[in-house]
Design a protein around this motif. Structure first.
Motif, PDB file in Angstrom:
ATOM      1  N   TRP A  31       0.842  -1.183   0.000  1.00  0.00           N
ATOM      2  CA  TRP A  31       0.000   0.000   0.000  1.00  0.00           C
ATOM      3  C   TRP A  31       0.882   1.240   0.000  1.00  0.00           C
ATOM      4  O   TRP A  31       1.900   1.301   0.676  1.00  0.00           O
ATOM      5  N   PHE A  32       0.471   2.217  -0.766  1.00  0.00           N
ATOM      6  CA  PHE A  32       1.101   3.534  -0.768  1.00  0.00           C
ATOM      7  C   PHE A  32       0.392   4.336   0.313  1.00  0.00           C
ATOM      8  O   PHE A  32      -0.834   4.424   0.310  1.00  0.00           O
ATOM      9  N   VAL A  33       1.160   4.919   1.213  1.00  0.00           N
ATOM     10  CA  VAL A  33       0.569   5.691   2.299  1.00  0.00           C
ATOM     11  C   VAL A  33       1.032   7.141   2.184  1.00  0.00           C
ATOM     12  O   VAL A  33       2.227   7.421   2.270  1.00  0.00           O
ATOM     13  N   ALA A  34       0.094   8.037   1.956  1.00  0.00           N
ATOM     14  CA  ALA A  34       0.374   9.468   1.873  1.00  0.00           C
ATOM     15  C   ALA A  34      -0.665  10.193   2.720  1.00  0.00           C
ATOM     16  O   ALA A  34      -1.854  10.134   2.429  1.00  0.00           O
ATOM     17  N   LEU A  35      -0.221  10.833   3.768  1.00  0.00           N
ATOM     18  CA  LEU A  35      -1.130  11.478   4.715  1.00  0.00           C
ATOM     19  C   LEU A  35      -0.846  12.974   4.831  1.00  0.00           C
ATOM     20  O   LEU A  35      -1.009  13.554   5.904  1.00  0.00           O
TER      21      LEU A  35
END
Length: 93
Positions: A31-35
Motif C-alpha cells: 500500500w502507498f501511504v500518503a497522509l
C-alpha cells in the motif's frame, strides 16, 4: 509530506473469481501511504510502537522495498514473453 509503503510480512490472500484457474495471488500486496503533513509523524510513530515486530513492514523508497524481500520488488530485468514461456515450459518458476 511524502509517501511511504506498507508491506504485509506474509503473503496477502485474495479471493479469485470463479474459473480463473489461479491457486494463489500472482502478485504481492503493498500500500502507498500518503497522509499529507502527517505522513512523517505517522511513519515514525508506527515504527516506535512496533519496534519489536509487526505484521507490516514499512519502506520509504523503492530501494527499501527491494530490501524488504516480501514485497516482490526486483531490480532485475524481466524476461520477454517468449523467454518466460520457454522457462514455464521447462517447469521453472
Amino acid at each position: 509530506s511524502g509517501v511511504f509503503f506498507a508491506v504485509p510480512s506474509s503473503r496477502y490472500e485474495f479471493e479469485h473469481p470463479e474459473g480463473t484457474g489461479k491457486a494463489e495471488s500472482p502478485f504481492f500486496s503493498l500500500w502507498f501511504v500518503a497522509l499529507g503533513k502527517h505522513t512523517s509523524s505517522v511513519y515514525g510513530e508506527y515504527l516506535r510502537m512496533h519496534s519489536l515486530g509487526s505484521r507490516l513492514r514499512l519502506a520509504k523508497s523503492v530501494h527499501d522495498l527491494v530490501e524488504c524481500k516480501t514485497a516482490g520488488v526486483s531490480t532485475t530485468k524481466r524476461l520477454n514473453p517468449r523467454q518466460r514461456a520457454a522457462l514455464k515450459k521447462k517447469g521453472k518458476p
